[in-house]
Scaffold this active site. Structure first.
Site, PDB file in Angstrom:
ATOM      1  N   ARG A   1      -9.782   2.072 -25.959  1.00 16.07           N
ATOM      2  CA  ARG A   1      -9.859   1.706 -27.385  1.00 16.07           C
ATOM      3  C   ARG A   1      -9.326   0.295 -27.617  1.00 16.07           C
ATOM      4  O   ARG A   1      -9.812  -0.401 -28.507  1.00 16.07           O
ATOM      5  CB  ARG A   1      -9.093   2.718 -28.229  1.00 16.07           C
TER       6      ARG A   1
ATOM      7  N   LYS B   1     -18.981  24.960 -30.761  1.00 13.70           N
ATOM      8  CA  LYS B   1     -19.171  25.735 -31.997  1.00 13.70           C
ATOM      9  C   LYS B   1     -20.416  25.305 -32.750  1.00 13.70           C
ATOM     10  O   LYS B   1     -20.588  24.124 -33.041  1.00 13.70           O
ATOM     11  CB  LYS B   1     -17.965  25.523 -32.926  1.00 13.70           C
TER      12      LYS B   1
ATOM     13  N   GLY C   1     -15.444  12.512 -34.583  1.00 11.66           N
ATOM     14  CA  GLY C   1     -15.676  13.013 -35.937  1.00 11.66           C
ATOM     15  C   GLY C   1     -16.584  12.105 -36.742  1.00 11.66           C
ATOM     16  O   GLY C   1     -17.506  12.565 -37.418  1.00 11.66           O
TER      17      GLY C   1
ATOM     18  N   GLY D   1     -16.616  13.464 -28.252  1.00 15.74           N
ATOM     19  CA  GLY D   1     -15.612  13.130 -27.251  1.00 15.74           C
ATOM     20  C   GLY D   1     -15.901  13.743 -25.893  1.00 15.74           C
ATOM     21  O   GLY D   1     -15.788  13.073 -24.859  1.00 15.74           O
TER      22      GLY D   1
HETATM   23  P1  ADP Z   1     -18.210  17.174 -28.152  1.00 14.64           P
HETATM   24  O1  ADP Z   1     -16.743  16.808 -28.051  1.00 14.64           O
HETATM   25  O2  ADP Z   1     -19.058  16.384 -27.200  1.00 14.64           O
HETATM   26  O3  ADP Z   1     -18.711  17.143 -29.561  1.00 14.64           O
HETATM   27  P2  ADP Z   1     -17.603  19.986 -28.274  1.00 14.64           P
HETATM   28  O4  ADP Z   1     -16.170  19.687 -28.525  1.00 14.64           O
HETATM   29  O5  ADP Z   1     -18.397  20.565 -29.379  1.00 14.64           O
HETATM   30  O6  ADP Z   1     -18.353  18.706 -27.674  1.00 14.64           O
HETATM   31  O7  ADP Z   1     -17.718  21.044 -27.071  1.00 14.64           O
HETATM   32  C1  ADP Z   1     -17.225  20.765 -25.801  1.00 14.64           C
HETATM   33  C2  ADP Z   1     -16.599  21.982 -25.176  1.00 14.64           C
HETATM   34  O8  ADP Z   1     -17.521  23.064 -25.181  1.00 14.64           O
HETATM   35  C3  ADP Z   1     -16.239  21.765 -23.735  1.00 14.64           C
HETATM   36  O9  ADP Z   1     -14.850  21.962 -23.600  1.00 14.64           O
HETATM   37  C4  ADP Z   1     -17.022  22.821 -22.969  1.00 14.64           C
HETATM   38  O10 ADP Z   1     -16.293  23.392 -21.903  1.00 14.64           O
HETATM   39  C5  ADP Z   1     -17.299  23.855 -24.027  1.00 14.64           C
HETATM   40  N1  ADP Z   1     -18.481  24.653 -23.733  1.00 14.64           N
HETATM   41  C6  ADP Z   1     -19.757  24.260 -23.715  1.00 14.64           C
HETATM   42  N2  ADP Z   1     -20.571  25.274 -23.393  1.00 14.64           N
HETATM   43  C7  ADP Z   1     -19.810  26.353 -23.217  1.00 14.64           C
HETATM   44  C8  ADP Z   1     -20.069  27.733 -22.896  1.00 14.64           C
HETATM   45  N3  ADP Z   1     -21.318  28.159 -22.687  1.00 14.64           N
HETATM   46  N4  ADP Z   1     -19.013  28.568 -22.828  1.00 14.64           N
HETATM   47  C9  ADP Z   1     -17.771  28.134 -23.051  1.00 14.64           C
HETATM   48  N5  ADP Z   1     -17.452  26.862 -23.347  1.00 14.64           N
HETATM   49  C10 ADP Z   1     -18.459  25.970 -23.442  1.00 14.64           C
HETATM   50 MG    MG Z   2     -14.939  17.974 -28.446  1.00 16.84          MG
END
Ligand code: ADP
Ligand code: MG
Length: 387
Positions: A35, A188, A366, A343
């Site tokens: 950063r 989620k 975010g 992230g």
């Molecule tokens: P980003 O930070 O890229 O927006 P998220 O925070 O929404 O992504 O999700 C990332 C997390 O989701 C990771 O820690 C990953 O391990 C978890 N994840 C993805 N698919 C699965 C799954 N099928 N079961 C459990 N955890 C999962």
């Molecule tokens: Mg995340």
């Protein structure tokens, strides 16, 4: 687009610049200085043209009741000094110093409440206001929206990092070349619902992966065993699938799954189409889905990716995420524009050492998601339009 720091005369002027120096620290040592590095182009642009800078940032989540040593920006001042090869005056204002870094703005409760008196104190410190803190762009804090409202007609401009984030996450997505493919995954569905809603009708294909796929699959009547499902979002997922069916966007769900009983290295694994057996959970998209998704991506001209395809931190459940990341990199090499937000998705790209092959990797989790939702930010609206 907004007027940028490069489009304003800074010679002999003091630039009050909001940056995002919210770096990870362990026992007072910076564990990742990206950063700070990302903010250097804007700072150098000012110094190279004879201006001086007063930098302000937050770090972590202090109580807002004054100084707390673990949230001090002092280690950042030291690292910045090394990177710039210029002395950095730290802590308070100094009209004679070329580079000043103020202490954590969140030590004052007025930062988060957006208080006028705190904003006034900050606004006094510069002849020009510059916002280069994309990671905080969605927050209406004093240093983000209070200050530009109190600059009394003085220039308020975008830093180079903020400008490039707005260009890719805003303009590039709104005026994308087709085929335009979005890959959405992660933990989620509730986090990504508004992004899916906004992208319906804008993108040609949405490829769904990650844990959030299972809420959708339950909504279509599939059995998903122990997979992560947001029960209170099944109805929303149904409505989203109905909306997709009548839109110009094709929404695709994974049709085979890498399943495990627990997310640990060395655990036994099986690949299934549906249904996923009781006691097992989908932890990655399966090999057939991987190859379908990658061939779709290889034909894309614009790609937006947010959210990993599986529990990629644990091998071998990183395979789906790796295949998708490599396909995006390859498509980019062949001329596609690729934009990665989130992230964990950015961390996956780094882990696969594909950073250099992606057009734009967003620095703000975010904030980048809110841009995918089509939101605009007050902090950005307050900046000057190009002359
Ligand atoms: P980003 O930070 O890229 O927006 P998220 O925070 O929404 O992504 O999700 C990332 C997390 O989701 C990771 O820690 C990953 O391990 C978890 N994840 C993805 N698919 C699965 C799954 N099928 N079961 C459990 N955890 C999962
Ligand atoms: Mg995340």
């Amino acid at each position: 687009m907004k007027r940028t720091i490069e489009q304003v005369d800074v010679s002999g002027k003091r630039i009050l610049m909001r940056v995002d120096f919210n770096v990870p620290l362990q026992d007072g040592v910076i564990t990742d200085d990206r950063r700070i590095i990302m903010s250097l182009p804007s700072i150098r642009s000012v110094l190279d043209r004879g201006g001086s800078v007063t930098l302000m940032s937050h770090l972590g989540r202090p109580k807002g009741e004054g100084y707390e040593s673990q949230y001090s920006l002092k280690p950042v001042a030291k690292r910045l000094e090394e990177l710039l090869d210029t002395p950095v005056h730290f802590g308070d204002d100094d009209p004679d110093a070329e580079v000043v870094l103020l202490e954590n703005v969140r030590f004052d409760a007025g930062e988060k409440t957006g208080s006028t008196s705190f904003s006034e104190k900050l606004a006094m410190l510069g002849d020009i206001y510059c916002n280069d803190a994309f990671g905080t762009a969605h927050r209406n804090h004093a240093s983000m929206v209070g200050v530009p409202q109190l600059m009394e007609g003085k220039p308020c401009v975008a830093g180079l990092l903020l400008a490039s984030e707005l260009e890719y996450l805003g303009d590039a997505i709104e005026h994308a070349e087709n085929p335009f493919v979005a890959v959405l995954g992660g933990i989620k569905v509730s986090d990504k619902m508004d992004a899916i809603k906004h992208l319906l009708g804008k993108v040609d294909i949405i490829l769904i992966g990650g844990a959030m796929a299972y809420t959708f699959l339950v909504a279509t009547g599939k059995e998903v065993g122990n997979s992560l499902v947001e029960r209170d979002r099944i109805q929303d997922a149904k409505e989203m699938l109905d909306a997709a069916a009548v839109s110009s966007t094709e929404l695709r769900l994974p049709h085979d799954h890498v399943c495990a009983q627990q997310i640990v290295k060395g655990t036994s694994v099986q690949v299934t189409n549906d249904p996923i057996p009781e006691g097992w959970m989908g932890v990655d998209i399966g090999p057939e889905t991987q190859s379908k998704y990658t061939s779709t991506l290889l034909h894309a001209k614009t790609i937006v990716w947010n959210g990993p395809m599986g529990a990629f931190e644990t091998s071998p459940f990183d395979e789906g995420t790796r295949q998708v990341a490599e396909a995006i990199a390859k498509a980019t090499t062949n001329g596609a524009v690729s934009i990665v937000g989130g992230g964990d998705s950015a961390a996956a790209i780094s882990a696969f050492e594909l950073d250099a092959q992606i057009t734009h990797i967003s620095t703000g989790g975010g904030a980048s998601l809110q841009m995918l939702e089509g939101k605009s930010f007050k902090s950005v609206e307050l900046l000057d339009n190009p002359l």
